[in-house]
Motif scaffolding. Structure first.
Motif, short mmCIF file in Angstrom:
data_model
loop_
_atom_site.label_atom_id
_atom_site.label_comp_id
_atom_site.label_asym_id
_atom_site.label_seq_id
_atom_site.Cartn_x
_atom_site.Cartn_y
_atom_site.Cartn_z
N UNK A 49 0.99 -1.27 -0.03
CA UNK A 49 0.13 0.05 -0.04
C UNK A 49 0.82 1.16 0.21
N UNK A 50 2.11 1.39 0.91
CA UNK A 50 2.72 2.40 1.16
C UNK A 50 3.61 2.69 -0.32
N UNK A 51 4.10 1.37 -0.88
CA UNK A 51 4.53 1.37 -2.09
C UNK A 51 4.08 2.29 -3.38
N UNK A 52 2.86 2.13 -3.33
CA UNK A 52 1.79 2.48 -4.13
C UNK A 52 1.72 3.94 -3.95
N UNK A 53 1.35 4.46 -2.66
CA UNK A 53 1.28 5.88 -2.33
C UNK A 53 2.29 6.58 -2.26
N UNK A 54 3.62 6.10 -2.18
CA UNK A 54 4.81 7.05 -2.10
C UNK A 54 5.60 6.87 -3.26
N UNK A 55 5.16 5.65 -4.13
CA UNK A 55 6.10 5.48 -5.24
C UNK A 55 7.40 5.12 -4.92
N UNK A 56 7.62 3.98 -4.09
CA UNK A 56 8.55 3.54 -3.38
C UNK A 56 9.45 2.46 -4.41
N UNK A 57 10.75 2.43 -4.31
CA UNK A 57 11.37 0.99 -4.86
C UNK A 57 11.25 0.34 -4.12
N UNK A 58 11.77 -1.06 -4.13
CA UNK A 58 11.75 -2.25 -3.25
C UNK A 58 12.73 -2.03 -2.16
N UNK A 59 13.74 -1.29 -2.48
CA UNK A 59 14.60 -0.89 -1.29
C UNK A 59 13.97 -0.17 -0.07
N UNK A 60 13.38 1.08 -0.52
CA UNK A 60 12.62 1.99 -0.07
C UNK A 60 11.41 1.27 0.93
N UNK A 61 10.90 0.24 0.12
CA UNK A 61 9.72 -0.66 0.92
C UNK A 61 10.08 -1.22 1.93
N UNK A 62 11.21 -1.86 1.72
CA UNK A 62 11.70 -2.93 2.80
C UNK A 62 12.41 -1.93 3.65
N UNK A 63 12.76 -0.86 3.63
CA UNK A 63 13.40 0.10 4.67
C UNK A 63 12.43 0.32 5.80
N UNK A 64 11.10 0.44 5.25
CA UNK A 64 10.04 0.63 6.06
C UNK A 64 9.89 -0.68 7.24
N UNK A 65 10.29 -1.64 6.84
CA UNK A 65 10.26 -2.80 7.78
C UNK A 65 11.61 -2.75 8.41
N UNK A 66 12.58 -2.49 7.96
CA UNK A 66 13.95 -2.34 8.72
C UNK A 66 13.89 -1.41 9.76
N UNK A 67 13.22 -0.47 9.45
CA UNK A 67 13.06 0.70 10.71
C UNK A 67 12.32 -0.10 11.89
N UNK A 68 11.57 -0.94 11.69
CA UNK A 68 10.59 -1.60 12.57
C UNK A 68 11.54 -2.56 13.40
N UNK A 69 12.56 -3.16 12.73
CA UNK A 69 13.10 -4.22 13.54
C UNK A 69 14.56 -3.42 14.19
#
Length: 435
Positions: A49-69
Protein backbone atom coordinates in the motif's frame (compact mmCIF):
# COMPACT_ATOMS: atom_id res chain seq x y z
CA UNK A 1 16.04 -24.68 30.82
CA UNK A 2 18.15 -25.09 33.92
CA UNK A 3 17.07 -23.13 36.99
CA UNK A 4 19.59 -22.48 39.72
CA UNK A 5 18.29 -23.35 43.18
CA UNK A 6 17.42 -20.45 45.42
CA UNK A 7 15.90 -19.94 48.84
CA UNK A 8 13.37 -17.29 47.89
CA UNK A 9 9.87 -18.83 48.17
CA UNK A 10 8.51 -16.63 45.42
CA UNK A 11 10.94 -18.23 43.03
CA UNK A 12 9.85 -21.71 44.00
CA UNK A 13 6.24 -20.81 43.24
CA UNK A 14 6.97 -19.32 39.84
CA UNK A 15 9.29 -22.13 38.86
CA UNK A 16 6.53 -24.70 38.88
CA UNK A 17 5.52 -25.49 42.45
CA UNK A 18 2.57 -27.91 42.67
CA UNK A 19 0.67 -25.27 44.64
CA UNK A 20 0.94 -22.62 41.94
CA UNK A 21 -1.39 -22.48 38.94
CA UNK A 22 0.48 -20.54 36.26
CA UNK A 23 -2.09 -21.11 33.48
CA UNK A 24 -4.22 -17.95 34.07
CA UNK A 25 -1.09 -15.81 33.79
CA UNK A 26 -0.06 -17.75 30.69
CA UNK A 27 -3.47 -17.13 29.13
CA UNK A 28 -3.15 -13.40 29.81
CA UNK A 29 0.29 -13.36 28.21
CA UNK A 30 -1.11 -15.17 25.18
CA UNK A 31 -3.14 -12.03 24.37
CA UNK A 32 0.12 -10.05 24.18
CA UNK A 33 1.67 -12.58 21.80
CA UNK A 34 -1.49 -12.40 19.69
CA UNK A 35 -1.47 -8.60 19.50
CA UNK A 36 2.16 -8.07 18.60
CA UNK A 37 1.88 -10.77 15.93
CA UNK A 38 -1.27 -9.12 14.63
CA UNK A 39 0.28 -5.64 14.45
CA UNK A 40 3.54 -6.86 12.93
CA UNK A 41 1.75 -8.58 10.05
CA UNK A 42 -0.48 -5.60 9.35
CA UNK A 43 2.77 -4.18 7.98
CA UNK A 44 2.81 -6.93 5.35
CA UNK A 45 -0.41 -5.52 3.90
CA UNK A 46 0.71 -1.95 4.58
CA UNK A 47 3.97 -2.24 2.61
CA UNK A 48 2.52 -2.71 -0.89
CA UNK A 49 0.00 0.00 0.00
CA UNK A 50 2.74 2.48 0.96
CA UNK A 51 4.80 1.49 -2.07
CA UNK A 52 1.89 2.64 -4.21
CA UNK A 53 1.14 5.80 -2.19
CA UNK A 54 4.75 7.06 -2.07
CA UNK A 55 5.95 5.42 -5.33
CA UNK A 56 8.73 3.56 -3.55
CA UNK A 57 11.38 1.20 -4.88
CA UNK A 58 11.72 -2.26 -3.30
CA UNK A 59 14.66 -0.96 -1.28
CA UNK A 60 12.61 1.95 0.09
CA UNK A 61 9.68 -0.38 0.74
CA UNK A 62 11.72 -2.85 2.77
CA UNK A 63 13.38 0.06 4.61
CA UNK A 64 10.00 0.58 6.30
CA UNK A 65 10.26 -2.88 7.83
CA UNK A 66 13.95 -2.35 8.60
CA UNK A 67 13.05 0.66 10.75
CA UNK A 68 10.57 -1.59 12.55
CA UNK A 69 13.28 -4.08 13.49
CA UNK A 70 15.96 -1.50 14.17
CA UNK A 71 13.81 -0.71 17.20
CA UNK A 72 14.67 -4.14 18.62
CA UNK A 73 18.39 -3.38 18.43
CA UNK A 74 18.03 0.15 19.80
CA UNK A 75 15.44 -0.49 22.52
CA UNK A 76 16.28 -4.05 23.59
CA UNK A 77 18.69 -3.26 26.43
CA UNK A 78 16.84 -0.10 27.60
CA UNK A 79 13.74 -2.30 27.85
CA UNK A 80 15.64 -4.72 30.07
CA UNK A 81 16.73 -1.87 32.35
CA UNK A 82 13.14 -0.56 32.51
CA UNK A 83 11.86 -4.00 33.51
CA UNK A 84 14.49 -4.16 36.25
CA UNK A 85 13.30 -0.83 37.68
CA UNK A 86 9.52 -1.17 37.29
CA UNK A 87 8.85 -4.91 37.29
CA UNK A 88 7.29 -7.03 34.56
CA UNK A 89 3.67 -6.01 35.01
CA UNK A 90 4.25 -2.24 34.86
CA UNK A 91 6.68 -2.67 31.97
CA UNK A 92 4.07 -4.60 29.98
CA UNK A 93 1.49 -1.86 30.59
CA UNK A 94 4.02 0.79 29.51
CA UNK A 95 4.79 -1.23 26.38
CA UNK A 96 1.12 -1.41 25.44
CA UNK A 97 0.79 2.35 26.01
CA UNK A 98 3.78 3.07 23.76
CA UNK A 99 2.28 0.88 21.05
CA UNK A 100 -1.06 2.72 21.30
CA UNK A 101 0.70 6.10 20.93
CA UNK A 102 2.53 4.85 17.84
CA UNK A 103 -0.70 3.57 16.32
CA UNK A 104 -2.34 6.97 16.81
CA UNK A 105 0.68 8.62 15.14
CA UNK A 106 -0.40 6.87 11.93
CA UNK A 107 -3.37 9.25 11.75
CA UNK A 108 -1.33 12.45 11.09
CA UNK A 109 1.08 10.40 8.97
CA UNK A 110 -1.84 9.46 6.72
CA UNK A 111 -3.34 12.94 6.59
CA UNK A 112 -0.14 14.69 5.48
CA UNK A 113 0.73 12.10 3.96
CA UNK A 114 4.36 11.69 5.08
CA UNK A 115 6.79 8.82 4.51
CA UNK A 116 9.03 10.13 7.33
CA UNK A 117 6.23 10.39 9.90
CA UNK A 118 5.08 6.91 8.91
CA UNK A 119 8.58 5.57 9.64
CA UNK A 120 8.59 7.37 13.02
CA UNK A 121 5.17 5.97 13.96
CA UNK A 122 6.20 2.43 13.10
CA UNK A 123 9.42 2.84 15.13
CA UNK A 124 7.37 3.87 18.18
CA UNK A 125 5.01 0.88 17.79
CA UNK A 126 7.97 -1.47 17.42
CA UNK A 127 9.62 0.02 20.53
CA UNK A 128 6.55 -0.93 22.54
CA UNK A 129 6.59 -4.43 21.08
CA UNK A 130 10.28 -4.74 21.95
CA UNK A 131 9.47 -4.05 25.60
CA UNK A 132 6.76 -6.73 25.50
CA UNK A 133 9.13 -9.22 23.85
CA UNK A 134 11.90 -8.67 26.39
CA UNK A 135 9.39 -9.17 29.22
CA UNK A 136 7.15 -11.94 27.93
CA UNK A 137 9.49 -14.50 26.37
CA UNK A 138 11.69 -15.10 29.46
CA UNK A 139 8.55 -14.82 31.62
CA UNK A 140 6.88 -17.70 29.76
CA UNK A 141 10.09 -19.75 29.88
CA UNK A 142 10.38 -19.38 33.68
CA UNK A 143 6.77 -19.31 34.88
CA UNK A 144 6.10 -23.04 34.46
CA UNK A 145 8.03 -26.31 34.84
CA UNK A 146 11.57 -26.04 33.48
CA UNK A 147 11.39 -29.34 31.60
CA UNK A 148 8.54 -28.11 29.38
CA UNK A 149 9.90 -24.63 28.58
CA UNK A 150 10.44 -25.36 24.84
CA UNK A 151 6.97 -26.81 24.40
CA UNK A 152 5.32 -24.06 26.48
CA UNK A 153 7.04 -21.23 24.62
CA UNK A 154 6.15 -22.81 21.26
CA UNK A 155 2.51 -23.12 22.36
CA UNK A 156 2.24 -19.46 23.42
CA UNK A 157 4.03 -18.42 20.23
CA UNK A 158 1.21 -20.21 18.40
CA UNK A 159 -1.10 -17.44 19.62
CA UNK A 160 1.36 -14.99 18.10
CA UNK A 161 0.85 -16.87 14.84
CA UNK A 162 -2.90 -16.71 15.35
CA UNK A 163 -2.56 -12.94 15.33
CA UNK A 164 -0.50 -13.10 12.14
CA UNK A 165 -3.21 -15.33 10.64
CA UNK A 166 -6.04 -12.85 11.17
CA UNK A 167 -4.05 -9.68 10.42
CA UNK A 168 -4.00 -10.06 6.60
CA UNK A 169 -7.82 -10.34 6.59
CA UNK A 170 -8.01 -7.17 8.68
CA UNK A 171 -5.45 -5.27 6.60
CA UNK A 172 -6.72 -6.60 3.30
CA UNK A 173 -10.31 -5.60 4.05
CA UNK A 174 -9.78 -2.25 5.79
CA UNK A 175 -6.74 -1.04 3.80
CA UNK A 176 -6.16 -2.79 0.47
CA UNK A 177 -9.78 -3.45 -0.56
CA UNK A 178 -10.71 0.19 0.18
CA UNK A 179 -7.96 1.75 -1.95
CA UNK A 180 -7.38 2.26 -5.65
CA UNK A 181 -3.85 0.87 -5.47
CA UNK A 182 -4.99 -2.17 -3.51
CA UNK A 183 -7.59 -3.15 -6.10
CA UNK A 184 -5.47 -2.43 -9.20
CA UNK A 185 -3.07 -4.72 -11.03
CA UNK A 186 0.70 -4.24 -10.81
CA UNK A 187 1.91 -1.32 -12.94
CA UNK A 188 -1.27 0.78 -12.71
CA UNK A 189 -0.45 4.50 -12.47
CA UNK A 190 -2.31 6.43 -9.74
CA UNK A 191 -3.15 10.10 -9.81
CA UNK A 192 -2.06 12.39 -6.95
CA UNK A 193 -5.65 12.54 -5.65
CA UNK A 194 -5.89 8.74 -5.63
CA UNK A 195 -2.63 8.41 -3.70
CA UNK A 196 -3.84 10.87 -1.05
CA UNK A 197 -7.15 9.03 -0.72
CA UNK A 198 -5.30 5.73 -0.42
CA UNK A 199 -3.04 7.14 2.31
CA UNK A 200 -6.03 8.21 4.41
CA UNK A 201 -7.38 4.65 4.37
CA UNK A 202 -4.86 3.64 7.07
CA UNK A 203 -6.40 5.90 9.73
CA UNK A 204 -9.35 3.75 10.83
CA UNK A 205 -7.43 0.45 11.21
CA UNK A 206 -4.76 1.99 13.42
CA UNK A 207 -7.27 3.86 15.58
CA UNK A 208 -9.03 0.53 16.14
CA UNK A 209 -5.69 -1.06 17.07
CA UNK A 210 -4.95 1.74 19.56
CA UNK A 211 -8.31 1.23 21.28
CA UNK A 212 -7.76 -2.54 21.61
CA UNK A 213 -4.27 -1.99 23.04
CA UNK A 214 -5.67 0.41 25.63
CA UNK A 215 -8.30 -2.15 26.67
CA UNK A 216 -5.66 -4.87 27.08
CA UNK A 217 -3.47 -2.51 29.14
CA UNK A 218 -6.37 -1.85 31.54
CA UNK A 219 -7.11 -5.60 31.79
CA UNK A 220 -3.48 -6.37 32.67
CA UNK A 221 -3.39 -3.49 35.16
CA UNK A 222 -6.34 -5.07 36.99
CA UNK A 223 -5.02 -8.62 36.66
CA UNK A 224 -3.01 -10.58 39.22
CA UNK A 225 0.15 -11.46 37.30
CA UNK A 226 2.72 -13.00 39.67
CA UNK A 227 5.75 -10.79 40.33
CA UNK A 228 8.79 -12.09 38.49
CA UNK A 229 11.47 -9.73 39.76
CA UNK A 230 12.67 -12.15 42.44
CA UNK A 231 12.25 -15.16 40.21
CA UNK A 232 14.52 -13.86 37.51
CA UNK A 233 17.21 -12.61 39.88
CA UNK A 234 18.38 -16.08 40.81
CA UNK A 235 21.88 -15.20 41.94
CA UNK A 236 23.83 -12.17 43.02
CA UNK A 237 25.76 -9.92 40.65
CA UNK A 238 28.99 -11.14 42.23
CA UNK A 239 28.07 -14.75 41.38
CA UNK A 240 27.27 -13.84 37.77
CA UNK A 241 30.68 -12.24 37.30
CA UNK A 242 32.25 -15.68 37.75
CA UNK A 243 30.67 -16.92 34.52
CA UNK A 244 30.97 -15.89 30.88
CA UNK A 245 28.22 -15.89 28.27
CA UNK A 246 30.80 -16.43 25.55
CA UNK A 247 31.73 -19.88 26.88
CA UNK A 248 28.26 -21.19 25.96
CA UNK A 249 28.32 -22.32 22.33
CA UNK A 250 24.56 -22.82 22.11
CA UNK A 251 24.03 -19.15 23.03
CA UNK A 252 26.91 -17.73 20.99
CA UNK A 253 25.66 -19.48 17.85
CA UNK A 254 22.00 -19.07 18.86
CA UNK A 255 22.15 -15.27 18.71
CA UNK A 256 23.06 -15.25 14.98
CA UNK A 257 20.52 -18.06 14.47
CA UNK A 258 17.72 -15.78 15.73
CA UNK A 259 19.19 -12.88 13.72
CA UNK A 260 19.33 -14.93 10.51
CA UNK A 261 15.95 -16.55 11.04
CA UNK A 262 14.34 -13.10 11.26
CA UNK A 263 15.90 -12.14 7.92
CA UNK A 264 14.24 -15.20 6.38
CA UNK A 265 10.82 -14.82 8.01
CA UNK A 266 10.45 -11.07 7.51
CA UNK A 267 11.89 -11.08 3.99
CA UNK A 268 9.36 -13.65 2.82
CA UNK A 269 6.42 -12.03 4.62
CA UNK A 270 7.14 -8.50 3.45
CA UNK A 271 7.68 -9.38 -0.20
CA UNK A 272 4.96 -12.03 -0.41
CA UNK A 273 2.24 -9.79 -1.86
CA UNK A 274 4.68 -8.03 -4.19
CA UNK A 275 5.80 -11.46 -5.45
CA UNK A 276 2.36 -13.03 -5.88
CA UNK A 277 0.96 -10.10 -7.90
CA UNK A 278 3.68 -10.46 -10.56
CA UNK A 279 2.18 -11.42 -13.95
CA UNK A 280 4.28 -14.61 -14.24
CA UNK A 281 3.39 -15.80 -10.73
CA UNK A 282 -0.33 -15.31 -9.97
CA UNK A 283 -1.09 -11.97 -11.66
CA UNK A 284 -3.69 -10.92 -9.09
CA UNK A 285 -4.41 -7.70 -7.20
CA UNK A 286 -2.78 -6.90 -3.83
CA UNK A 287 -6.16 -7.29 -2.08
CA UNK A 288 -6.52 -10.81 -3.51
CA UNK A 289 -2.90 -11.64 -2.67
CA UNK A 290 -3.54 -10.74 0.99
CA UNK A 291 -5.90 -13.72 1.19
CA UNK A 292 -3.04 -16.04 0.20
CA UNK A 293 -0.75 -14.37 2.74
CA UNK A 294 -3.27 -15.55 5.33
CA UNK A 295 -2.49 -19.13 4.31
CA UNK A 296 1.23 -18.63 4.87
CA UNK A 297 0.67 -17.29 8.39
CA UNK A 298 -1.95 -19.97 8.96
CA UNK A 299 0.68 -22.60 8.20
CA UNK A 300 2.91 -21.04 10.83
CA UNK A 301 0.07 -21.14 13.36
CA UNK A 302 -0.73 -24.79 12.64
CA UNK A 303 2.97 -25.67 12.76
CA UNK A 304 3.39 -24.10 16.18
CA UNK A 305 0.36 -25.78 17.72
CA UNK A 306 1.53 -29.12 16.30
CA UNK A 307 5.14 -28.36 17.23
CA UNK A 308 4.25 -27.82 20.90
CA UNK A 309 3.19 -31.49 21.02
CA UNK A 310 5.93 -32.81 18.73
CA UNK A 311 8.61 -31.22 20.93
CA UNK A 312 7.30 -33.19 23.92
CA UNK A 313 8.04 -36.45 22.11
CA UNK A 314 11.04 -35.81 19.87
CA UNK A 315 14.42 -34.08 20.44
CA UNK A 316 14.31 -30.34 19.79
CA UNK A 317 17.46 -30.34 17.63
CA UNK A 318 16.22 -33.05 15.23
CA UNK A 319 12.77 -31.47 15.03
CA UNK A 320 14.21 -28.04 14.24
CA UNK A 321 16.49 -29.54 11.57
CA UNK A 322 13.54 -31.25 9.85
CA UNK A 323 11.46 -28.07 9.78
CA UNK A 324 14.44 -26.04 8.47
CA UNK A 325 15.16 -28.62 5.74
CA UNK A 326 11.54 -28.43 4.60
CA UNK A 327 11.75 -24.61 4.55
CA UNK A 328 14.93 -24.74 2.47
CA UNK A 329 13.37 -27.07 -0.12
CA UNK A 330 10.22 -24.97 -0.63
CA UNK A 331 12.27 -21.76 -0.83
CA UNK A 332 14.37 -23.27 -3.60
CA UNK A 333 11.04 -23.92 -5.33
CA UNK A 334 9.94 -20.31 -4.83
CA UNK A 335 13.24 -19.07 -6.28
CA UNK A 336 13.16 -21.30 -9.39
CA UNK A 337 9.57 -22.14 -10.33
CA UNK A 338 6.91 -20.04 -12.09
CA UNK A 339 3.18 -19.51 -11.70
CA UNK A 340 1.10 -21.01 -8.92
CA UNK A 341 3.80 -23.57 -8.04
CA UNK A 342 6.11 -20.75 -6.95
CA UNK A 343 3.31 -19.07 -4.98
CA UNK A 344 2.44 -22.28 -3.10
CA UNK A 345 6.09 -22.89 -2.28
CA UNK A 346 6.17 -19.46 -0.65
CA UNK A 347 2.95 -20.23 1.23
CA UNK A 348 4.35 -23.50 2.57
CA UNK A 349 7.46 -21.87 4.02
CA UNK A 350 5.25 -20.62 6.86
CA UNK A 351 4.95 -24.23 8.05
CA UNK A 352 8.72 -24.64 7.93
CA UNK A 353 9.35 -21.42 9.85
CA UNK A 354 6.72 -22.15 12.49
CA UNK A 355 8.76 -23.57 15.37
CA UNK A 356 12.05 -21.85 14.61
CA UNK A 357 11.96 -18.81 16.90
CA UNK A 358 10.66 -20.44 20.11
CA UNK A 359 12.83 -23.55 19.63
CA UNK A 360 16.01 -21.60 18.92
CA UNK A 361 15.27 -19.32 21.88
CA UNK A 362 14.76 -22.23 24.30
CA UNK A 363 17.84 -24.08 22.99
CA UNK A 364 19.91 -20.90 23.19
CA UNK A 365 19.31 -20.37 26.92
CA UNK A 366 19.62 -24.06 27.83
CA UNK A 367 22.37 -24.70 30.38
CA UNK A 368 23.07 -21.02 31.10
CA UNK A 369 22.21 -21.34 34.79
CA UNK A 370 22.86 -17.97 36.48
CA UNK A 371 23.32 -16.27 33.08
CA UNK A 372 19.84 -17.12 31.77
CA UNK A 373 18.52 -13.55 31.98
CA UNK A 374 21.47 -12.01 30.13
CA UNK A 375 21.28 -14.71 27.47
CA UNK A 376 17.58 -14.07 27.00
CA UNK A 377 18.27 -10.37 26.51
CA UNK A 378 20.84 -11.08 23.79
CA UNK A 379 18.48 -13.42 21.96
CA UNK A 380 15.67 -10.85 22.00
CA UNK A 381 18.02 -8.13 20.77
CA UNK A 382 18.92 -10.43 17.86
CA UNK A 383 15.37 -9.94 16.55
CA UNK A 384 16.88 -6.79 15.05
CA UNK A 385 18.01 -9.12 12.26
CA UNK A 386 14.67 -8.37 10.65
CA UNK A 387 16.08 -4.94 9.84
CA UNK A 388 18.35 -6.54 7.22
CA UNK A 389 15.30 -7.27 5.11
CA UNK A 390 16.41 -4.10 3.29
CA UNK A 391 19.25 -6.23 1.90
CA UNK A 392 16.67 -8.46 0.23
CA UNK A 393 14.97 -5.35 -1.11
CA UNK A 394 18.28 -4.30 -2.64
CA UNK A 395 18.73 -7.77 -4.16
CA UNK A 396 15.20 -7.59 -5.59
CA UNK A 397 15.95 -4.24 -7.24
CA UNK A 398 19.32 -5.41 -8.57
CA UNK A 399 18.63 -9.01 -9.62
CA UNK A 400 14.85 -9.47 -9.59
CA UNK A 401 12.35 -10.18 -6.84
CA UNK A 402 12.31 -13.94 -7.35
CA UNK A 403 16.11 -14.23 -7.30
CA UNK A 404 16.19 -12.38 -3.98
CA UNK A 405 14.73 -15.50 -2.32
CA UNK A 406 18.11 -17.23 -2.63
CA UNK A 407 19.07 -15.16 0.42
CA UNK A 408 16.29 -16.95 2.31
CA UNK A 409 17.65 -20.32 1.16
CA UNK A 410 21.05 -19.46 2.69
CA UNK A 411 19.33 -18.49 5.94
CA UNK A 412 17.69 -21.92 6.15
CA UNK A 413 21.10 -23.59 5.69
CA UNK A 414 22.44 -21.87 8.80
CA UNK A 415 19.39 -22.90 10.85
CA UNK A 416 20.04 -26.54 9.86
CA UNK A 417 23.67 -26.15 10.97
CA UNK A 418 22.59 -24.66 14.31
CA UNK A 419 20.01 -27.37 14.92
CA UNK A 420 22.36 -30.29 14.31
CA UNK A 421 25.68 -28.94 15.62
CA UNK A 422 25.67 -25.37 16.93
CA UNK A 423 22.87 -25.82 19.48
CA UNK A 424 24.60 -28.52 21.51
CA UNK A 425 25.77 -27.11 24.87
CA UNK A 426 29.48 -27.59 25.47
CA UNK A 427 30.97 -29.02 28.67
CA UNK A 428 31.14 -25.62 30.34
CA UNK A 429 27.46 -24.95 29.68
CA UNK A 430 26.39 -28.31 31.06
CA UNK A 431 28.41 -27.87 34.20
CA UNK A 432 27.15 -24.37 34.89
CA UNK A 433 23.58 -25.29 33.98
CA UNK A 434 23.50 -27.70 36.87
CA UNK A 435 24.55 -25.07 39.36
Amino acid sequence: MAVAPVNNPAVAVVSGSPGFNYRPALAMLATLFFMWGFITVINNTLLPHLRSVFELSYTETTLIESVWFIAYGVMGMPSAFLIERTGYKKAIIIGLGVMAVGALMMVPAARMPSYGVTLAALFVIASGITLLQVAANPYVAVIGPAESSESRLTLVQAFNSMGTFFAPYFGGYLILSRTTGGTSLEGTELTAAQRIADAEATQLPYVMVAVVLAVIAVAIWKSNLPAMGAATSRVTREERRKHSLWSHRNLVLGVPAIFIYLIAEIGVANLFINFVILPDIAGITPAEAANYLVLMWGGMMVGRFAGSFILRRFPADKTLACFALFAMVVMIGAATLDGLFAMWCLILVGLGHSIMFPTIFAMGIKGLGPLTEEGSGLLITAIAGGALVVAQGWLADAYGLQNSFWLTVLCEVYIIYYALWGSKPNAVAVDEGTA
